[in-house]
Design an enzyme around this catalytic site. Structure first.
Site, PDB file in Angstrom:
ATOM      1  N   VAL A 115      -2.753   8.682 -12.301  1.00 17.16           N
ATOM      2  CA  VAL A 115      -2.761   8.435 -10.856  1.00 17.16           C
ATOM      3  C   VAL A 115      -3.928   7.515 -10.521  1.00 17.16           C
ATOM      4  O   VAL A 115      -5.076   7.837 -10.794  1.00 17.16           O
ATOM      5  CB  VAL A 115      -2.917   9.747 -10.050  1.00 17.16           C
ATOM      6  N   GLY A 152       3.928 -11.185 -11.745  1.00 18.44           N
ATOM      7  CA  GLY A 152       3.848 -10.046 -12.673  1.00 18.44           C
ATOM      8  C   GLY A 152       3.399  -8.747 -12.015  1.00 18.44           C
ATOM      9  O   GLY A 152       3.089  -7.777 -12.699  1.00 18.44           O
ATOM     10  N   GLU A 162       8.273  -5.426 -11.274  1.00 18.49           N
ATOM     11  CA  GLU A 162       9.223  -5.482 -12.389  1.00 18.49           C
ATOM     12  C   GLU A 162      10.455  -6.278 -11.968  1.00 18.49           C
ATOM     13  O   GLU A 162      10.709  -6.443 -10.767  1.00 18.49           O
ATOM     14  CB  GLU A 162       9.694  -4.059 -12.736  1.00 18.49           C
ATOM     15  N   ASP A 174       7.607   5.710  -7.706  1.00 15.10           N
ATOM     16  CA  ASP A 174       6.347   5.695  -8.456  1.00 15.10           C
ATOM     17  C   ASP A 174       5.279   6.455  -7.657  1.00 15.10           C
ATOM     18  O   ASP A 174       4.564   7.313  -8.192  1.00 15.10           O
ATOM     19  CB  ASP A 174       5.932   4.231  -8.685  1.00 15.10           C
ATOM     20  N   LYS A 220       3.147  10.245  -8.490  1.00  9.19           N
ATOM     21  CA  LYS A 220       1.686  10.388  -8.429  1.00  9.19           C
ATOM     22  C   LYS A 220       1.300  11.413  -7.356  1.00  9.19           C
ATOM     23  O   LYS A 220       0.393  12.226  -7.544  1.00  9.19           O
ATOM     24  CB  LYS A 220       1.044   9.037  -8.132  1.00  9.19           C
TER      25      LYS A 220
END
Ligand code: NAP
Length: 434
Positions: free
Chosen positions: A133, A188, A191, A202, A206
């Protein structure tokens, strides 16, 4: 004291940096831990891949589970990722053999953290996951150790750099979500398949970990309400700014009378708050504890070097012999997670409606809100210019409400839609006060 013998599974962005850091910071580590740290074996998917790493004298294990059970290592470092195989079996094998494990794998900890913590407790090894995290931000240690004696009321943060980068660019340059996402992919930061980041999953993984540490509950990823940022329009960011707010994708876990609320969604935060100052790919977490002013930790939430820094700190704890219950208390003392229903969430709301240019529209909207006992803190009606006005195109009406419940907002907006005084779907963004 003999050096700590480390085995690393995964030599990608993070794993390669961990190998380099152990090599470059060996002396410092050894001085701080009172013993050396040595990488004795590694593994990855491909043995022949060029990695620009000096692995001379380091054994190559045939697979992650073989490495995890090797007699030659004291500490297994899992940097492959994924909540399934081989990460799960490898970590479990190491723990059951009484070894300590360090991992940066949020997916694994969010899904199997309790089962793995039980294995660690039973067999005496450590299970450290600081990097899972906020990467370099030491938020796990802060909640678990630094605030061990402090009751936590709320923990919230910007836990995904991709989303914060997109929202920052949208706000600063007036660009659309799609344009900023494309740039994030080119640089970058996102994704090729960005859904895991921009749809909030995501952040949810976390947040589930932070909520467990903050409230002494079992990690429960399925108890997190999740909404992503793809519906946010540049006009919302402009309106937020005019009204004194910024929009951030926040993960928020808080104690309420109805249970622990865990939610991930675009959120308006006052421009003056610490969290509102966090721009670009940077992450931040704010912790509200009893008797202390909120603590905000800010830093790099991703990247090889940042993540390796937290992995190394966890390895240093293993070398020193530090053992802490992975979730701050024994697993059998963690309470079941009572999921607070989102319909009963209470807070302020930003609402953007596209109002039809008809007599009485504003009065109708005000009546529907009043019927649900929703008080309005501010209302702004933008006016159509020239040609749009002549065509009678809908005009935006922006509302900020005082604290009310989510279901009251839904009922009021359903009634307004039925009245046919607005076109399209209303935009609703929750407000988080500091
Ligand atoms: N990157 C970040 O900024 C960041 C930040 C925080 C946390 N994390 C976490 O750190 C972990 C690693 O992330 P990363 O970005 O370093 O990933 P990555 O660059 O994709 O590297 C993954 C590594 O694992 C190896 N691997 C994958 N599947 C394997 C298998 N079945 N058996 C053996 N080795 C296998 C790969 O081998 P090959 O090299 O041979 O393909 C590669 O070396 C993940 O849990 C991630 O969530 C990453």
């Amino acid at each position: 004291m003999a050096p700590l013998k480390v085995g690393i599974a995964g030599l990608g962005t993070v794993g390669a940096e961990v190998v380099r850091l152990i090599e470059n910071e060996g002396r410092t580590l050894s001085a701080r831990c009172g013993r050396g740290v040595r990488v004795v074996a590694v593994t990855a998917r491909s043995k022949v891949k060029k990695r620009s790493l000096d692995l001379g004298g380091v054994a190559w294990a045939k697979d992650p589970v073989a490495l995890a059970s090797s007699e030659d290592i004291d500490c297994f470092v899992e940097l492959m990722g994924g909540s399934g195989e081989p990460a799960l079996s490898a970590v479990e094998t190491a723990l059951k053999a009484g070894k300590s494990v360090v991992t940066a794998n949020k997916a694994l900890i969010a899904k199997h953290g309790i089962r793995l913590a039980q294995a660690a407790e039973k067999h005496g090894g450590a299970l450290n996951f600081e990097a899972a995290v906020g990467a370099a931000i030491p938020v796990i240690k802060t909640l678990r150790e630094g605030l061990a004696a402090t009751g936590i009321n709320r923990v919230y943060g910007i836990l995904n750099g991709t989303c914060n980068y997109i929202l920052t660019r949208m706000e600063q340059e007036g660009l659309s979500f799609a344009e900023c996402l494309k740039d994030a992919q080119r640089l970058g930061y996102a994704e090729a398949n960005p859904s895991f980041d921009v749809d909030g999953h995501d952040t949810a993984q976390k947040l589930a970990i932070l909520a467990s540490l903050a409230f002494g509950t079992r990690v429960a990823q399925n108890a997190v309400y999740v909404e992503g940022i793809s519906s946010i329009a540049p006009e919302d960011l402009r309106a937020a700014s005019d009204l004194g707010y910024r929009v951030k994708l926040l993960g928020v876990a808080m104690k309420t009378a109805k249970g622990i609320e865990q939610r991930v969604h675009p959120t308006m935060v006052p421009k003056s708050s610490s969290i509102a100052q966090v721009m670009g790919v940077t992450n931040a977490v704010t912790i509200d504890g009893d008797g202390i002013s909120p603590i905000t930790l800010v830093g790099p939430g991703a990247g090889g070097a940042a993540t390796a820094s937290a992995v190394l700190a966890d390895i240093a704890d293993v070398a020193r012999g530090v053992r802490v219950n992975p979730f701050g208390r024994p697993v059998d003392r963690l309470r079941a997670t009572a999921k607070a229903p989102m319909e009963r969430h209470e807070g302020g709301y930003y609402i953007r409606l596209m109002a039809r240019d008809l007599a009485g529209t504003a009065a109708t909207i005000a009546t529907r809100l009043a019927e649900q006992k929703i008080s309005i803190e501010s209302i702004v009606q933008r006016h159509a210019n020239g040609a749009d006005a002549e065509k009678g195109l809908p005009v935006p009406v922006l509302l900020i409400t005082y604290a009310t419940s989510e279901d009251a907002v839904h009922r009021a907006l359903a009634a307004v839609q039925k009245d046919k005084v607005i076109s399209g779907r209303p935009q609703v963004i929750r407000i988080e006060k500091n």
